[in-house]
Design a protein around this motif. Structure first.
Motif, mmCIF file in Angstrom:
data_model
loop_
_atom_site.group_PDB
_atom_site.id
_atom_site.type_symbol
_atom_site.label_atom_id
_atom_site.label_comp_id
_atom_site.label_asym_id
_atom_site.label_seq_id
_atom_site.Cartn_x
_atom_site.Cartn_y
_atom_site.Cartn_z
ATOM 1 N N SER B 247 0.830 -1.216 0.000
ATOM 2 C CA SER B 247 0.000 0.000 0.000
ATOM 3 C C SER B 247 0.862 1.262 0.000
ATOM 4 O O SER B 247 0.360 2.357 0.160
ATOM 5 C CB SER B 247 -1.050 0.042 1.133
ATOM 6 O OG SER B 247 -0.471 0.363 2.376
ATOM 7 N N GLY B 248 2.145 1.091 -0.252
ATOM 8 C CA GLY B 248 3.008 2.246 -0.513
ATOM 9 C C GLY B 248 3.040 2.572 -2.001
ATOM 10 O O GLY B 248 3.504 3.632 -2.405
ATOM 11 N N PHE B 249 2.591 1.597 -2.809
ATOM 12 C CA PHE B 249 2.540 1.748 -4.266
ATOM 13 C C PHE B 249 1.211 1.136 -4.710
ATOM 14 O O PHE B 249 0.815 0.102 -4.170
ATOM 15 C CB PHE B 249 3.732 0.995 -4.894
ATOM 16 C CG PHE B 249 3.919 1.252 -6.358
ATOM 17 C CD1 PHE B 249 4.590 2.390 -6.788
ATOM 18 C CD2 PHE B 249 3.433 0.361 -7.304
ATOM 19 C CE1 PHE B 249 4.773 2.642 -8.146
ATOM 20 C CE2 PHE B 249 3.608 0.603 -8.658
ATOM 21 C CZ PHE B 249 4.291 1.745 -9.080
ATOM 22 N N PRO B 250 0.509 1.755 -5.673
ATOM 23 C CA PRO B 250 -0.845 1.269 -6.001
ATOM 24 C C PRO B 250 -0.854 -0.205 -6.429
ATOM 25 O O PRO B 250 -0.097 -0.607 -7.310
ATOM 26 C CB PRO B 250 -1.268 2.165 -7.166
ATOM 27 C CG PRO B 250 -0.401 3.374 -7.082
ATOM 28 C CD PRO B 250 0.883 2.931 -6.478
ATOM 29 N N TYR B 403 -4.046 -3.254 -2.945
ATOM 30 C CA TYR B 403 -4.191 -2.064 -2.108
ATOM 31 C C TYR B 403 -3.941 -0.815 -2.936
ATOM 32 O O TYR B 403 -2.803 -0.428 -3.181
ATOM 33 C CB TYR B 403 -3.234 -2.151 -0.921
ATOM 34 C CG TYR B 403 -3.555 -3.340 -0.046
ATOM 35 C CD1 TYR B 403 -4.428 -3.222 1.028
ATOM 36 C CD2 TYR B 403 -3.017 -4.604 -0.319
ATOM 37 C CE1 TYR B 403 -4.760 -4.319 1.812
ATOM 38 C CE2 TYR B 403 -3.336 -5.704 0.458
ATOM 39 C CZ TYR B 403 -4.206 -5.554 1.522
ATOM 40 O OH TYR B 403 -4.531 -6.637 2.292
ATOM 41 N N ASP B 404 -5.035 -0.192 -3.365
ATOM 42 C CA ASP B 404 -4.911 1.043 -4.131
ATOM 43 C C ASP B 404 -5.007 2.271 -3.240
ATOM 44 O O ASP B 404 -4.697 3.373 -3.664
ATOM 45 C CB ASP B 404 -6.003 1.111 -5.212
ATOM 46 C CG ASP B 404 -5.589 0.336 -6.460
ATOM 47 O OD1 ASP B 404 -4.373 0.107 -6.628
ATOM 48 O OD2 ASP B 404 -6.463 -0.054 -7.241
ATOM 49 N N LYS B 405 -5.453 2.053 -2.017
ATOM 50 C CA LYS B 405 -5.573 3.181 -1.073
ATOM 51 C C LYS B 405 -4.242 3.290 -0.339
ATOM 52 O O LYS B 405 -3.765 2.309 0.240
ATOM 53 C CB LYS B 405 -6.715 2.855 -0.107
ATOM 54 C CG LYS B 405 -7.137 3.951 0.849
ATOM 55 C CD LYS B 405 -8.273 3.372 1.717
ATOM 56 C CE LYS B 405 -8.539 4.208 2.947
ATOM 57 N NZ LYS B 405 -9.230 5.452 2.644
ATOM 58 N N PRO B 406 -3.627 4.481 -0.364
ATOM 59 C CA PRO B 406 -2.308 4.591 0.267
ATOM 60 C C PRO B 406 -2.360 4.233 1.757
ATOM 61 O O PRO B 406 -3.292 4.618 2.452
ATOM 62 C CB PRO B 406 -1.954 6.079 0.101
ATOM 63 C CG PRO B 406 -2.927 6.639 -0.853
ATOM 64 C CD PRO B 406 -4.103 5.744 -0.909
ATOM 65 N N ASN B 407 -1.382 3.498 2.189
ATOM 66 C CA ASN B 407 -1.239 3.168 3.608
ATOM 67 C C ASN B 407 -2.484 2.489 4.171
ATOM 68 O O ASN B 407 -2.939 2.797 5.265
ATOM 69 C CB ASN B 407 -0.938 4.455 4.398
ATOM 70 C CG ASN B 407 -0.602 4.161 5.852
ATOM 71 O OD1 ASN B 407 -0.078 3.102 6.175
ATOM 72 N ND2 ASN B 407 -0.915 5.086 6.724
#
Lengths: 188, 579
Positions: B247-250, B403-407
């Motif tokens: 989740s650090g990268f899309p 995980y497209d939402k950051p963090n």
């Protein structure tokens, strides 16, 4: 304690640390946890109020770079450096108590004089001498005294500093820095 | 400039919180920290305290709160057992570089060192698992100690700090002061990457034919989301994320390759073995990532970007080392990198991904754990926070979710703390009250901290718990099967009826035993406004693949063994990537 004469030299590391309770505990905790093999440690007040200076020796097999980096992470460690490859003065002191009788006393005093060691205490059947020097000198003295009965031996471990006018831990006044705090909400 | 006023020690702690922007505390009261509770009403609602049921969960909740909010997390415990119960949570935050400030009450000054009732030397106990710890013996030292605690916890490589204060010191009065600047002569977390190293890194990138980026937790901590993406897109380099880097990268980005290492994608482990340049960004070449260290990336030069000098050169020798905040380093590096056509490398990767899909889901009537987790992804499309515990379910949540939402992925990486999923979900929900929080739980881990369902019910946090219930300590069972001659010892569980457990805690309990039921219960959980627990009764002996056997090298990764022959489908985002 290595005899200091054989093969690869151990590393000499000097540190300037806060003179606060628990500092030694923290440093020892890192040594223990990271498996650093410490041969000797000497610590006492430095020329700066509130700061102590430590000299410690780690065996040659230990990764000295990691020792320095890991200890430097401690908030109480103000400055630390490995001076093994620099031009340094290094000394340690030993107190040696030897059993004597009328016959051996003068021989022991002769040996002590040869090593510029002081006689601190003379009793009918014992003598205490104080020797200062590098490890090789102390080792040589102890070796010679093995012909007699050494009752007790105590060594301070190495203390060291750089030769010449250089300060081992130069401490410039901290310039103002932009402090990047743990940041807030997130976006791509 | 200093401001001064007469306050009790406990009030000073509160005033420090306000100045540090703290509005949330997780804790449990007891004899020695009662003065801290005595002043809570005075500061409500500026500071809210959440009563948890076990101090370990206070620390985990504060840990996850910090991860999601981007602010320091704060937890309370009393002396003795209260403080020692925090230890696992503090160690977890230490391993994952989380800014956590733990404030513990200590027995009164006169009793310290005399084995008083509920005395524990918590400062000493936490030395190896904190960035710093302090026992404050003088009320006038509290403001300084608190200010330093937050400063140390939140700067440089973040980490936990413990402040231990005796009860009598909390009750004494003194002059409160607050300094503009913290002065700690031994604390030097700030450095900027050497321009020569940055130039060298850019040169190495330009020369490389087969580069990979391994993006770690540091990218998330420093919020270098845009910068890492710019590096990947500008230079044309595929991105692998470590477990904590997820989740650090899309997750659905065409350059994204997933996780490496022990349960990483087969193609990633082979790509690292094949690569000529590994760019490690905000990660520490942990053994779960590298496999057998001496055979890690044998053909590659390494660029290492990290904020912690002790990490540089600890496990691998970098050809270029960019010491400092990775966001700042990436910004500088991005100015110098140029795009290069690496079609053969991308073709190689495509081919590898076709031949070794790694994360296909078998077509079977059995309820597979991978299917459950992928169904949660399908239902949410990743618009939620996902919190996990540790074990097989954690790995599947890393593999079968994009995980497209950051963090948005909260997990216990370094310490690997089972039971993290329940309290961490609380912290995440408090930090993001308007978001959905899915807690993907193992049945074993859930039972380590499930008393917190009482806390969740009390505060009404609408967390969705998905227990991936295989009636086993699944990952340990897998190791017994694969590496201990299938000698299954102490891993089967006789679980309680989790639906009834939920109901006993006044929470909606649901169950799915067959594939057909999965979508419906997920939907029901999402419609339900309050907390929900779903007991997914999954296949009990499903193994987690791919896998690098312990002690093996990355190129020795075992891919999903039987899957090639079984009818299977790729999860939707992977089909996109493969087409």
């Amino acid at each position: 304690m290595s005899d200091g004469t054989s093969g690869i030299r151990p590393h000499t590391i000097i540190a300037l640390v806060e003179d606060r309770p628990g500092v030694l505990n923290r440093i020892a905790s890192k040594w223990r946890q990271r498996g650093f093999n410490i041969e000797s440690l000497a610590v006492g007040h430095s020329e700066k109020p509130g700061l102590s200076r430590m000299t410690f020796v780690v065996d040659a097999d230990t990764n000295a770079e990691q020792v320095v980096k890991q200890l430097d992470k401690l908030v109480d460690v103000v400055d630390i450096r490995d001076i093994s490859h620099e031009d340094i003065v290094a000394r340690e002191m030993a107190l040696i108590k030897i059993r004597t009788d009328r016959g051996s006393r003068s021989q022991i005093i002769d040996i002590a004089e040869l090593f510029h060691a002081d006689v601190l205490d003379v009793e009918p059947d014992s003598i205490i001498i104080e020797a200062t020097g590098d490890e090789q000198k102390i080792n040589a003295l102890v070796n010679l005294l093995k012909d007699y009965e050494i009752i007790e031996l105590v060594r301070t471990g190495r203390v060291a500093m750089l030769r010449g006018p250089a300060v081992s831990h130069p401490h410039p006044e901290e310039e103002d820095q932009q402090y990047e705090r743990y940041p807030g909400p997130h976006t791509w | 400039m200093e401001t001064k006023q007469e306050l009790t020690g406990a009030q000073m702690v509160m005033e420090a919180f306000i100045r540090e922007g703290v509005d949330t505390i997780f804790g449990v009261p007891g004899g020695a920290n009662l003065p801290l509770y005595d002043v809570l009403p005075e500061y409500y609602p500026r500071i809210k305290h959440y009563l948890v049921k076990h101090e370990q969960c206070a620390a985990h909740a504060a840990d996850a709160y910090a991860r999601v909010s981007g602010k320091a997390g704060v937890c309370y415990g009393t002396s003795g057992p209260g403080a020692t119960n925090l230890v696992t949570g503090i160690a977890n935050a230490y391993m994952d570089s989380i800014p956590l400030v733990a404030v513990t009450g200590q027995v009164i000054s006169a009793l310290i060192g005399r084995d008083g009732f509920q005395e524990a030397d918590i400062q000493g106990i936490t030395i190896p698992i904190t960035k710093h710890s302090e026992l404050v013996r003088d009320v006038n030292e509290i403001p300084r100690a608190m200010q330093e605690a937050f400063f140390i916890a939140t700067t440089g490589r973040p980490g936990p700090v413990l402040v231990d204060i005796p009860r009598d010191v909390l009750q004494q009065k003194g002059e409160f002061y607050w300094r503009d600047k913290v002065e700690l002569r031994g604390y030097k977390p700030f450095s900027q990457a050497d321009p020569n190293e940055i130039a060298r890194a850019a040169e190495l990138i330009e020369q490389s034919q087969r580069p990979v980026i391994i993006s770690g937790h540091g990218v998330i901590i420093s919020q270098a989301f845009a910068e890492i993406r710019e590096l990947a897109e500008k230079a044309g380099i595929p991105v692998i994320t470590t477990l904590l880097g997820i989740s650090g990268f899309p997750g659905t980005h065409p350059l994204y390759l997933g996780m490496p290492g022990m349960h990483g994608m087969y193609w990633n482990n082979l790509a690292i073995a094949e690569s000529d340049l590994v760019i490690g960004v905000g990660m520490r070449f942990d053994d779960r990532v590298t496999g057998r260290l001496k055979d890690f990336a044998p053909r590659a030069k390494i660029i290492h970007m990290d904020i912690d000098p002790a990490e540089i050169g600890k496990n691998v020798r970098p050809a270029a080392a960019l010491l400092g905040d990775v966001k700042a380093s990436l910004k500088e590096l991005n100015k110098l990198v140029v795009h290069k056509d690496r079609t053969p490398w991308f073709n190689w990767l495509e081919d590898m991904r076709r031949k070794h899909p790694s994360i296909v889901i078998r077509e079977t009537d059995e309820l597979l754990p991978q299917y459950v987790i992928n169904s949660i992804y399908e239902a949410t499309k990743g618009d939620c926070y996902v919190v996990t515990g540790v074990g097989q379910h954690q790995m599947w949540a890393a593999q079968y979710f994009w995980y497209d939402k950051p963090n948005s992925f909260v997990t216990s990486g370094g310490l690997g703390t089972m039971g993290f999923e329940v309290p961490a979900a609380m912290g995440a929900q408090v930090a993001a009250p308007n978001d959905t929080v899915w807690s993907i739980c193992g049945d074993g881990g859930f039972m380590m901290t499930m008393q917190e369902l009482a806390t969740i019910a009390e505060y009404g946090w609408p967390i969705k718990f998905a227990i991936i219930n295989n009636n086993n300590l699944g990952m340990v069972r897998q190791w017994q099967e694969l590496f201990y001659g299938n000698n299954i010892v102490a891993t089967p569980l006789k679980n309680p009826d989790f639906v009834k457990v939920a109901e006993a805690f006044h929470i909606l309990g649901l169950r799915a035993e067959r594939k057909e039921e999965v979508a419906a219960v997920i939907d029901q959980a999402m419609q339900h406004p309050g907390p929900v627990l779903i007991d997914f009764q999954v296949k009990h002996d499903e193994n987690c693949y791919p896998m690098v056997p312990p002690g093996a090298a990355l190129h020795e990764t075992i891919d999903q063994p039987a899957y090639a022959q079984t009818p299977a489908r790729l999860p939707a985002p992977m089909e996109v990537a493969a087409s």
